[in-house]
Design an enzyme around this catalytic site. Sequence first.
Site, PDB file in Angstrom:
ATOM      1  N   CYS A   1       0.835  -1.201   0.000  1.00 49.32           N
ATOM      2  CA  CYS A   1       0.000   0.000   0.000  1.00 49.32           C
ATOM      3  C   CYS A   1       0.876   1.260   0.000  1.00 49.32           C
ATOM      4  O   CYS A   1       1.608   1.520   0.956  1.00 49.32           O
ATOM      5  CB  CYS A   1      -0.896  -0.032   1.230  1.00 49.32           C
ATOM      6  SG  CYS A   1      -2.153   1.218   1.194  1.00 49.32           S
TER       7      CYS A   1
ATOM      8  N   CYS B   1      -4.440   0.405 -47.501  1.00 49.52           N
ATOM      9  CA  CYS B   1      -4.191   1.766 -47.013  1.00 49.52           C
ATOM     10  C   CYS B   1      -5.405   2.660 -47.229  1.00 49.52           C
ATOM     11  O   CYS B   1      -6.015   2.651 -48.292  1.00 49.52           O
ATOM     12  CB  CYS B   1      -2.980   2.327 -47.754  1.00 49.52           C
ATOM     13  SG  CYS B   1      -2.705   4.064 -47.408  1.00 49.52           S
TER      14      CYS B   1
ATOM     15  N   CYS C   1      -4.525   7.900 -44.508  1.00 50.65           N
ATOM     16  CA  CYS C   1      -4.553   8.854 -43.396  1.00 50.65           C
ATOM     17  C   CYS C   1      -3.212   9.583 -43.266  1.00 50.65           C
ATOM     18  O   CYS C   1      -3.129  10.643 -42.667  1.00 50.65           O
ATOM     19  CB  CYS C   1      -4.900   8.150 -42.093  1.00 50.65           C
ATOM     20  SG  CYS C   1      -3.612   7.038 -41.523  1.00 50.65           S
TER      21      CYS C   1
ATOM     22  N   CYS D   1       1.381   7.439 -40.926  1.00 54.65           N
ATOM     23  CA  CYS D   1       2.684   6.779 -40.980  1.00 54.65           C
ATOM     24  C   CYS D   1       3.730   7.739 -41.525  1.00 54.65           C
ATOM     25  O   CYS D   1       4.856   7.822 -41.045  1.00 54.65           O
ATOM     26  CB  CYS D   1       2.624   5.515 -41.838  1.00 54.65           C
ATOM     27  SG  CYS D   1       2.062   5.825 -43.513  1.00 54.65           S
TER      28      CYS D   1
ATOM     29  N   CYS E   1       6.850   9.037 -39.282  1.00 52.30           N
ATOM     30  CA  CYS E   1       8.219   8.715 -39.670  1.00 52.30           C
ATOM     31  C   CYS E   1       9.022   9.980 -39.952  1.00 52.30           C
ATOM     32  O   CYS E   1      10.172  10.112 -39.558  1.00 52.30           O
ATOM     33  CB  CYS E   1       8.214   7.793 -40.888  1.00 52.30           C
ATOM     34  SG  CYS E   1       9.856   7.160 -41.257  1.00 52.30           S
TER      35      CYS E   1
ATOM     36  N   CYS F   1      14.680   3.179 -44.236  1.00 45.72           N
ATOM     37  CA  CYS F   1      13.911   2.528 -43.174  1.00 45.72           C
ATOM     38  C   CYS F   1      14.851   1.726 -42.276  1.00 45.72           C
ATOM     39  O   CYS F   1      15.579   0.855 -42.738  1.00 45.72           O
ATOM     40  CB  CYS F   1      12.849   1.623 -43.789  1.00 45.72           C
ATOM     41  SG  CYS F   1      11.945   0.680 -42.543  1.00 45.72           S
TER      42      CYS F   1
ATOM     43  N   CYS G   1       5.742   3.257 -37.856  1.00 41.14           N
ATOM     44  CA  CYS G   1       4.645   3.421 -38.817  1.00 41.14           C
ATOM     45  C   CYS G   1       3.607   2.322 -38.649  1.00 41.14           C
ATOM     46  O   CYS G   1       2.402   2.576 -38.678  1.00 41.14           O
ATOM     47  CB  CYS G   1       5.183   3.445 -40.247  1.00 41.14           C
ATOM     48  SG  CYS G   1       6.194   1.998 -40.644  1.00 41.14           S
TER      49      CYS G   1
ATOM     50  N   CYS H   1      -0.361   3.009 -37.736  1.00 42.61           N
ATOM     51  CA  CYS H   1      -1.318   2.736 -38.813  1.00 42.61           C
ATOM     52  C   CYS H   1      -2.626   2.181 -38.246  1.00 42.61           C
ATOM     53  O   CYS H   1      -2.623   1.199 -37.514  1.00 42.61           O
ATOM     54  CB  CYS H   1      -0.742   1.742 -39.822  1.00 42.61           C
ATOM     55  SG  CYS H   1      -1.921   1.352 -41.133  1.00 42.61           S
TER      56      CYS H   1
HETATM   57  S1  SF4 Z   1      -0.864   4.853 -41.586  1.00 38.91           S
HETATM   58 FE1  SF4 Z   1      -1.587   3.044 -42.713  1.00 38.91          FE
HETATM   59  S2  SF4 Z   1      -3.549   3.677 -43.567  1.00 38.91           S
HETATM   60 FE2  SF4 Z   1      -2.533   5.549 -42.945  1.00 38.91          FE
HETATM   61  S3  SF4 Z   1      -1.463   6.219 -44.808  1.00 38.91           S
HETATM   62 FE3  SF4 Z   1      -0.002   4.963 -43.656  1.00 38.91          FE
HETATM   63  S4  SF4 Z   1      -0.228   2.910 -44.502  1.00 38.91           S
HETATM   64 FE4  SF4 Z   1      -2.015   4.095 -45.150  1.00 38.91          FE
END
Ligand code: SF4
Lengths: 455, 434
Positions: free
Chosen positions: A134, A342, A345, A348, A352, A377, A383, A387
Site C-alpha cells: 500500500c 491503405c 490517413c 505513418c 516517420c 527505413c 509506422c 497505422c
Molecule cells: S498509416 Fe496506414 S492507412 Fe494511414 S497512410 Fe499509412 S499505410 Fe495508409
Amino acid sequence: MADLSVDFAGIKSPNPFWLASAPPTNSGYQVMKAYDAGWGGAVWKTLGMPTINVSSRYGSVNYRDTRMAGFNNIELISDRPLEDNLREMSEVTKRFPNHATIASLMVDTREQWIDIIKRVEDAGAKGIELNFGCPHGMCERGMGSAVGQDPVALKTIVEWVMDVANIPVITKLSPNISHITDPGLAAIEANTDAISLINTVKSIVGIDLDTYAPYPVVDGKGSNGGYCGPAVKPIALHMLKDLKQHPKIKHIPISGIGGIENWRDVVEYILLGATNVQVCTAVMHYGFGIVREMEAGLVKFMDDKGYKTIYDFAGKALPNVLEWKDLNLKYKVKAKINEDKCIGCDLCYIACDDGAHQAIEIPNEGSRIPRVIDENCVGCNLCALVCPVENCITMERVDDGTQFKTWDQLTNENEIPNTWNDSRAGGKGHYVPDPLLALKEIRKDKSGERAKKAE
Amino acid sequence: MAEYKKPENEAEFIENFKQKNPLMNSTQAHYESSRCLYCYDAPCMNACPTSIDIPLFIKQIHTGNVEGAAKTIYDSNWLGNACGTVCPTGVLCEGACVYNEQDVPPLKIGRLQNFATRNVIDSKKNIYEPGKENGKKVAIVGSGPAGIACACELRLLGYKVDIFEAKEKPSGLTVYGIAPYKITNEEVLDEISYLQNQLGFSINYNSEIKSKTQFQELENNYDAIFLGLGLGPTAYRNIPGEDKEGVFGGVEFVEDLRMNHNKTLVGDKVVVLGGGNTAMDVASESARMGASQVSLVYRGTKDKMGAYGFEYELALSAGVKGIFDASPIEILGDEKVKGVKFKRKNGEEFIIDSDMVIKATGQAKQKRFYDMIDRLELDSASKIKVDLDTNQTTNQKYFAGGDAINGGAEVVNAAYDGKLAAKGIHKWLNKNLK
Ligand code: SF4
Ligand SMILES: Cc1cc2nc3c(=O)[nH]c(=O)nc-3n(C[C@H](O)[C@H](O)[C@H](O)COP(=O)(O)OP(=O)(O)OC[C@H]3O[C@@H](n4cnc5c(N)ncnc54)[C@H](O)[C@@H]3O)c2cc1C
Ligand SMILES: Cc1cc2nc3c(=O)[nH]c(=O)nc-3n(C[C@H](O)[C@H](O)[C@H](O)COP(=O)(O)O)c2cc1C
Ligand code: SF4
Ligand code: SF4
C-alpha cells in the site's frame, strides 16, 4: 478439455482466477458472490490495524473513450471490524472448502502478527498474503510500501510470519522500488512460500484545472494514490519476468497481478511464469461476470495448443526475454505498406518524417498513399504501430537469416565501435534530409513533391 | 415509377436483392465491439428472446476469441447466424441497447453476431459434440427453426433424432419465406449443414406426416414427438373473384421467389393486400422484381398496421405506394385478373388496375393435424396449447413450438421454443424413468 485447477504453493484452487485484495473482497457477501460467478479464489481485503477512510477515494485516467484505462485510489486497508471479517471469512471457507480464500494481512509489531495469523487460521483461511504494498497512508505509519521498499525490514517480518504460520504464506511486493529482485530476495531468504505482485504504483492521475487539487479530491486537497488497471500491466509483466529469471527466486510460485482484464492478459502472465492471477480494477469496473470471458478464452487457448494444465505452458516466454546485448544485430526488418488496404490517413508518413527516420514519402500528386524509402527505413516499427488499419503496414524480414552477431559477441571480439566517428557505429552514413528543408519557406522554393506534402 | 429494373438473370436478381445486412469485416468488428459497455444485467440480453449473453460474446470478439463468441451465441440460440441477419434487431436487442438513451447509435449486435457465427460456419470449425447416446429416440415433425433448434438440443442431451419434413429443404420459412434481401438461401442452408454435421440428426425430406396412422406410427417408434409445423398456406379470404388467374397467396409467392429467383413471374401492376410484415415483404419484393406499380392496400389506417415501421419504410424506399382505409370487395377480370375494386369506410368505391394480386392477409392455422392426434388441445385462436415451462402439449407425448404455438412470430421465437421443448422432453422422459 483443459484442466484449469491449480496448486499454488500448496493452496488448491479450481482455477487460476483470484480476486486481488481490494474492495471486491471487502465482505463475505462479495466473496461468495464471486465464487458463485466462477472465481477460484479471493484474497480478502487486507486486515490489520484499525483505519479510517476518506471520502472520495478513487481517480482515473480516461483515455479517449476508454474509461479507467488507469485507476488510482487513496483507500487504506479494511476499515471494518476484524471480528466481522473473521466471522464472514469462516462462513465463506465452510461453504466453499475447495476455493482459495486467502487472508491479506498488514500489522505492525511481532505480537500483532502472531495474534492475527492465529485468528485467520482459525477462520479457515487457506493461505496468508502479506501486504507490503500500500503506497499511501499505511506507509506513513511505517507499514505497507514502507516495508516493501526496505528489504531488511521485509525480511524480518516475513521471518516472524514464517515462524508461526501453519498455512502457506504469499509475500505481496510493492512495485515502488528500483530493483524488484531486492525485496524478492529478502522474501526468499525469509523462506516465503510464494510471491505475488504488483501492488499499486505511486501516482497522481490528474489535477483539477479550477481548484488545482489532485484527483481524487478530498475537501480541496489530495494525496498521492496507488495506480493500477490496464495501464500498469507492462510494469507488472516486467517485474514478474525479473523475478522468474532470477536464479535464487525463479523456483517460487508467483501470483501475477496488475491490469488483468481478459483471457489474453491471463495467458501473458502465465507465459512469463505466473501460475495464478489476481484481478482488482477490472472487477471494480465490470463486476464478477468478467471471469466468464477469461475462463472461456483460456480454455480455448489451451485446447487449441493442446495444453492440459496451465503448468504445460507456464513460463514458456521466459527463454525469449533476453538482455539487449544478446539480441541479433544482423536481423533486419523493413516496413512494407499494403496499398490495397491503405486508407490514406498519412499518419505513418508524418510519424516517420517528424518522429523517426524520414523513410516514408508521399510520391504522387493527388495520391495519399505513401511509399517506404527502403534505404532509409531502419525497421523501427513506428509506422506499423500508428497505422489504423490491421496488417496494412507489415515489417518484413530483409536479411537472409544466416548471420548472427550480438553486442556481447562484438565486445568479446573487441569489435565494438569506440570512437566518435567509428565506421562500425550504426547510424553512420544513414540518410537524413538537408536540415534547411525543414523550413517552410525553403521547402516552398525547392517546391519538391515530398517537401510540399510535408506541410 | 419503378425503382428497379426487372432482373433478367441471377446477377441482376442479386443486385436488386442486395443483402440489407452484409457481413462485417474484422476492422469493423474490432471498432464496433470496442464500444460495448459490458452492461450489468444487460438490457440487450434481456430483450433477446433467447437471452444470448451479448456483452460476453462482444467482448470475446474484441479479445480475438471469435470462436468462443460463436459458442456463446449457439449456446443460447441454435439459429444464431440466421437470427443475426433476419431478427428485427431494432425492436429487440439493438432497440434495448443503453446507447439509445444518449441518442448514440446502438451496438450493431446482429452484425457482430454474424461476424462470430459466420466465422465458425465458414471455417467448418466444430464447436459441439453430441451427448453420450442415451438410447432414446425423438421424432420431430417439421424442420423449421423450431424443429432444428429442438433437434440440436436433443442431440446434445444424447437422444437419437429423426426429423420428418414435407418439403425438400430444411429450415422452413427461413429459406422459403423470409425476404431474399435479408438472407440468401446458401447462408440459411450452410448453417443447417454446419449444425447437422457436428450434431448428427437425420432429416427425411419430402416426408409429410399427414394421417392419423402416420402419427400413431411415430408414437409407437419414438419416446416423444416434437411438432414444429409452423402455419399453413395463405388463408382463403372469401373475396369474389379470388380464384382468378393472377391471384396469389403471400407465402406461396415468396416461396416461389426464394426458389426461382429471377424466373419468378411478377406482374407489371401488382396489388398487395395486407398490413403485416409479410405484406411489406411481398410489396418490396414485387417492386424489386421490376413491377412498374406496386400498391400496398390495407383496410385500416396506417398506424393500425401490424408491420414494423422500418419494414414499411423499406417497402416505400423500394417504390411501393401505400393506400389505407380500403377493403377489397371484388377481384375483377375474366379468367385473368384485371383489377381490384375497393371500398372505403365512407362507402366510396374505387378500382386499381392490376395484373397480379397477392394476398398477404395471413396464413391458415394448421387445424387439420390436430384431429389426427388424440387429446391435443388448441386455444381459441387455433394455436396448440402448451405448458409454458416445457412446451409440452395436452397430449404428454407431444411437445410443440414456433409459429404453431404462437400463431406466427419470428425465427428467434421458434429457436427459443425448440430448445425449451428439448429440455422439456428431457425432463419428462427422465421423470418417467424413475
Ligand atoms: S498509416 Fe496506414 S492507412 Fe494511414 S497512410 Fe499509412 S499505410 Fe495508409
Ligand atoms: C413472408 C414472411 C417473412 C418473414 N420474415 C421474417 C423475418 O424477417 N425475420 C424473422 O425472424 N422471421 C420472419 N418470419 C417468420 C419466421 O419465418 C417464422 O416465425 C419461423 O420460420 C417459424 O418457425 P417454425 O419452425 O415454427 O415454422 P416454419 O418455419 O414454418 O417451419 C415449419 C416446417 O414444418 C414443415 N411441415 C409443416 N407441416 C408438416 C407436416 N405435416 N409434415 C412434415 N413437415 C411439415 C414445413 O414444411 C416447414 O419446413 C417471416 C415469415 C413470413 C411468412
Ligand atoms: C481501491 C483499491 C484498494 C486496494 N486495497 C488493497 C489492499 O487492501 N491490500 C492489498 O494488498 N492491495 C490492495 N489493492 C491493490 C490490488 O490488490 C492490486 O494489487 C492492484 O490494484 C493491481 O491490480 P489491478 O490492476 O487488477 O487493479 C487495492 C487496489 C485498489 C484499486
Ligand atoms: S459507487 Fe456506490 S459507494 Fe461509491 S459513490 Fe457511487 S453509490 Fe456511493
Ligand atoms: S446494452 Fe449495448 S452497451 Fe450495454 S451490453 Fe448491450 S450492447 Fe453492450
